[in-house]
Design a protein around this motif. Structure first.
Motif, short mmCIF file in Angstrom:
data_model
loop_
_atom_site.label_atom_id
_atom_site.label_comp_id
_atom_site.label_asym_id
_atom_site.label_seq_id
_atom_site.Cartn_x
_atom_site.Cartn_y
_atom_site.Cartn_z
N THR A 16 0.84 -1.20 0.00
CA THR A 16 0.00 0.00 0.00
C THR A 16 0.87 1.25 0.00
OG1 THR A 16 -1.78 -1.22 1.09
CG2 THR A 16 -1.92 1.18 1.16
N GLU A 17 2.02 1.19 0.64
CA GLU A 17 2.97 2.31 0.59
C GLU A 17 3.42 2.57 -0.85
OE1 GLU A 17 7.03 3.92 2.72
OE2 GLU A 17 6.63 1.77 2.75
N LEU A 18 3.71 1.51 -1.59
CA LEU A 18 4.09 1.65 -3.00
C LEU A 18 2.96 2.29 -3.79
CD1 LEU A 18 6.02 1.18 -5.37
CD2 LEU A 18 5.20 -1.18 -5.48
N MET A 19 1.73 1.91 -3.50
CA MET A 19 0.58 2.51 -4.16
C MET A 19 0.52 4.01 -3.85
SD MET A 19 -2.25 -0.49 -3.48
CE MET A 19 -3.52 0.15 -4.59
N ALA A 20 0.69 4.37 -2.58
CA ALA A 20 0.65 5.78 -2.16
C ALA A 20 1.76 6.58 -2.85
CB ALA A 20 0.77 5.88 -0.65
N LYS A 21 2.95 6.00 -2.90
CA LYS A 21 4.08 6.70 -3.53
C LYS A 21 3.86 6.85 -5.03
CE LYS A 21 7.57 5.78 -0.06
NZ LYS A 21 8.83 5.12 0.28
N SER A 22 3.15 5.91 -5.64
CA SER A 22 2.84 6.02 -7.07
C SER A 22 1.90 7.20 -7.32
CB SER A 22 2.22 4.73 -7.58
OG SER A 22 3.14 3.67 -7.46
N LEU A 43 -5.97 15.51 11.90
CA LEU A 43 -7.27 15.99 11.43
C LEU A 43 -7.08 17.21 10.53
CD1 LEU A 43 -10.33 15.82 11.44
CD2 LEU A 43 -10.33 17.10 13.59
N ASP A 44 -6.10 18.06 10.83
CA ASP A 44 -5.83 19.21 9.98
C ASP A 44 -5.46 18.80 8.55
OD1 ASP A 44 -6.39 21.02 11.99
OD2 ASP A 44 -4.29 21.29 12.57
N ASP A 45 -4.73 17.68 8.42
CA ASP A 45 -4.36 17.19 7.09
C ASP A 45 -5.60 16.79 6.29
OD1 ASP A 45 -1.51 17.42 7.39
OD2 ASP A 45 -1.59 15.65 8.68
N VAL A 46 -6.62 16.33 6.99
CA VAL A 46 -7.88 15.97 6.34
C VAL A 46 -8.65 17.24 5.99
CG1 VAL A 46 -10.12 14.85 6.70
CG2 VAL A 46 -8.00 13.72 7.44
N LYS A 47 -8.76 18.15 6.94
CA LYS A 47 -9.55 19.36 6.74
C LYS A 47 -8.99 20.24 5.64
CE LYS A 47 -11.56 19.83 11.34
NZ LYS A 47 -11.64 20.70 12.54
N GLU A 48 -7.67 20.32 5.51
CA GLU A 48 -7.07 21.22 4.53
C GLU A 48 -7.12 20.68 3.10
OE1 GLU A 48 -2.96 21.68 5.70
OE2 GLU A 48 -2.37 19.83 4.69
N ALA A 49 -7.38 19.40 2.93
CA ALA A 49 -7.33 18.78 1.60
C ALA A 49 -8.60 19.02 0.81
CB ALA A 49 -7.09 17.28 1.75
N ASP A 50 -8.41 19.36 -0.48
CA ASP A 50 -9.53 19.39 -1.41
C ASP A 50 -9.81 17.99 -1.93
OD1 ASP A 50 -10.06 22.18 -1.41
OD2 ASP A 50 -8.29 22.47 -2.66
N ILE A 51 -8.73 17.23 -2.16
CA ILE A 51 -8.80 15.84 -2.58
C ILE A 51 -8.04 15.03 -1.55
CG2 ILE A 51 -8.24 14.13 -4.36
CD1 ILE A 51 -10.22 16.19 -5.39
N LEU A 52 -8.67 14.00 -1.03
CA LEU A 52 -8.05 13.17 0.00
C LEU A 52 -7.97 11.74 -0.50
CD1 LEU A 52 -7.05 13.11 2.97
CD2 LEU A 52 -9.40 12.62 3.64
N PHE A 53 -6.74 11.25 -0.65
CA PHE A 53 -6.51 9.84 -0.97
C PHE A 53 -6.28 9.13 0.35
CE2 PHE A 53 -5.29 11.74 -5.00
CZ PHE A 53 -5.58 10.77 -5.95
N LEU A 54 -7.01 8.05 0.60
CA LEU A 54 -6.83 7.25 1.81
C LEU A 54 -6.51 5.83 1.39
CD1 LEU A 54 -9.89 8.51 3.90
CD2 LEU A 54 -7.47 9.09 4.26
N GLY A 55 -5.43 5.28 1.94
CA GLY A 55 -5.01 3.94 1.58
C GLY A 55 -4.77 3.07 2.79
N CYS A 56 -5.19 1.81 2.69
CA CYS A 56 -4.97 0.85 3.77
C CYS A 56 -5.11 -0.55 3.21
CB CYS A 56 -5.98 1.05 4.90
SG CYS A 56 -5.69 0.02 6.35
N SER A 57 -4.28 -1.43 3.69
CA SER A 57 -4.42 -2.83 3.28
C SER A 57 -5.45 -3.52 4.16
CB SER A 57 -3.07 -3.54 3.34
OG SER A 57 -2.44 -3.30 4.57
N SER A 58 -5.96 -4.61 3.65
CA SER A 58 -6.93 -5.42 4.38
C SER A 58 -6.21 -6.20 5.47
CB SER A 58 -7.59 -6.39 3.41
OG SER A 58 -8.39 -7.32 4.10
#
Length: 149
Positions: A16-22, A43-58
């Motif tokens: 997932t880190e490789l995906m994020a870095k891509s 939370l500030d990183d979420v609030k300030e973003a216009d587009i938020l990419f969230l990544g996590c493995s199962s």
């Protein structure tokens, strides 16, 4: 609100880190893009973003990682309403049900899924990397174009 693309992820094996870095690589180092592992995100990183990419493995029984990503999602659940979100992650077993559950959760919190979520079984393929990089480029360009107007 500033015009930002923030990529926040948790990765256990590095897939997932490789995906994020891509995604980040697609931004070509724009100062409007921030790449953060979830333990360094706020939370500030979420609030300030216009587009938020969230990544996590199962993890476990097709669930979000429970010690860092799950608490983070709980902490931002009241602040993603109206937020444009793209989900991504990897899995090693099952059928990706965790992503469907995560998508529903984001929608119930009022988040707007602006792209189809990207999931990879094990590591991302070269095609997955290309798609992720393209998304990074697409949303960086859209944010920069928004700033010019």
């Amino acid at each position: 609100m500033s015009n930002r693309v923030n990529i926040i992820y948790w990765s256990g094996t590095g897939n997932t880190e490789l995906m994020a870095k891509s995604i980040y690589d697609g931004s070509k180092g724009s100062e409007n893009v921030k790449l953060l592992s979830v333990e360094n995100a706020s939370l500030d990183d979420v609030k300030e973003a216009d587009i938020l990419f969230l990544g996590c493995s199962s993890m476990g029984n097709e669930e979000l990682e429970e010690t860092e990503m799950e608490p983070f999602m709980e902490s931002i659940s009241n602040d993603i309403s109206g937020k444009k979100i793209i989900l991504f992650g990897s899995y090693g077993w099952g059928d990706g049900e965790w992503m469907q559950d995560w998508e529903e959760r984001v929608k119930k919190c009022g988040g707007i899924l602006v792209e189809q979520s990207i999931i990879c079984n094990e590591g991302p393929s070269s095609e997955d990397i290309e798609n992720l990089t393209s998304l990074g480029k697409k949303y960086t360009l859209s944010v920069e174009a928004k700033q010019v107007n």
